[in-house]
Design an enzyme around this catalytic site. Structure first.
Site, short mmCIF file in Angstrom:
data_model
loop_
_atom_site.label_atom_id
_atom_site.label_comp_id
_atom_site.label_asym_id
_atom_site.label_seq_id
_atom_site.Cartn_x
_atom_site.Cartn_y
_atom_site.Cartn_z
N THR A 12 0.85 -1.19 0.00
CA THR A 12 0.00 0.00 0.00
C THR A 12 0.89 1.25 0.00
OG1 THR A 12 -0.17 0.14 2.43
CG2 THR A 12 -1.81 -1.23 1.26
N GLY A 14 2.28 2.60 -2.74
CA GLY A 14 3.43 2.12 -3.51
C GLY A 14 3.84 3.00 -4.68
N SER A 137 7.76 3.80 12.62
CA SER A 137 8.64 4.96 12.55
C SER A 137 9.45 5.06 13.83
CB SER A 137 7.83 6.24 12.36
OG SER A 137 8.66 7.40 12.49
N TYR A 150 1.84 12.09 14.94
CA TYR A 150 2.33 11.06 14.03
C TYR A 150 2.98 9.92 14.82
CZ TYR A 150 5.33 8.93 10.45
OH TYR A 150 5.97 8.05 9.60
#
Length: 251
Positions: A12, A14, A137, A150
């Protein structure tokens, strides 16, 4: 014979950056890759650059109905999925005092709900012994100024990854989290508000100063780890978080 020979993959987000670099590596390793993207022009361009072993489905992961269409297209063409790389997501630099409810809803809808329902809807197509990789992350475990929202969404993915890894052990499906640090991608510069060459250079210098290796990463470096997690090379790795961050979150 590549590490992903004859595997069917879903990536996803991409169309650029980490997602596109990973799609390219998966194909080099023998996989057929389905990529998704929100914008048709960018999606078509990415598929054309990837060649005959790629297919694109326009999709917004924040819309569960849109995810259904992706899974339906894969089921029609291949009838199975061997590996899923959940990369679609994003974030903005927003100080705590400026976060709005709209910001909150957007971040969690795309990064958390989008990941959850992509994995949930992909499971019926997943082969036993397959691999799911969630893109996290370093922001989830290290303070990055004004990226608290985030970072919170990526911390949620780390928690979900652990739980799903346990739930899917009976099927031998491995679930891991791949957590990059700052990477040289369009999304990195957009989130930092850098829209020209000078601004992007400043971002590279500022972020590079936070990283023990002294530079930001390349999408291809993340893609190399993605291949490892998608392949049988990581057959005894599940519930783990692998950092590709130049040491930023480790030292």
């Amino acid at each position: 014979m590549g590490l992903l020979s004859d595997k069917v993959a879903l990536i996803t987000g991409g169309t650029a950056g980490i997602g596109l670099a990973t799609a390219r590596r998966f194909i080099e390793e023998g996989a057929f890759v389905h990529i998704t993207g929100r914008r048709r022009t960018e999606l078509d361009a990415a598929v054309e650059s990837l060649g005959a072993r790629a297919s694109g489905v326009q999709s917004d992961v924040a819309d569960p109905h849109s995810v259904d269409q992706v899974i339906s297209a894969i089921a029609h063409r291949h009838g199975r999925l061997d590996t899923v790389f959940v990369n679609a997501g994003g974030g903005s630099v927003i100080p705590l005092t400026e976060i709005t409810r709209e910001d909150y809803d957007r971040h969690f809808s795309v990064n958390v709900a989008g990941t959850l329902f992509t994995v949930q809807k992909a499971l019926p197509l997943m082969t036993d012994g397959g691999s799911i990789t969630l893109v996290g992350s370093v922001s989830a475990s290290r303070n990055v100024p004004h990226m608290s929202l985030y970072g919170a969404t990526k911390a949620a993915l780390r928690s979900l990854g652990r739980s799903w890894a346990y739930e899917l052990t009976e099927r031998g499906i491995r679930v891991n989290v791949l957590s990059p640090g700052p990477i040289d991608t369009p999304a990195t510069y957009v989130s930092a508000g850098a829209h020209d060459d000078e601004g992007r250079q400043q971002v590279r210098e500022q972020m590079g100063g936070l990283i023990p290796l002294g530079r930001i990463g390349r999408p291809e470096e993340v893609a190399a780890t993605a291949v490892f997690l998608a392949s049988d090379q990581s057959s005894f790795t599940t519930g783990a978080e692998l950092f590709v961050d130049g040491g930023m979150g480790q030292m």
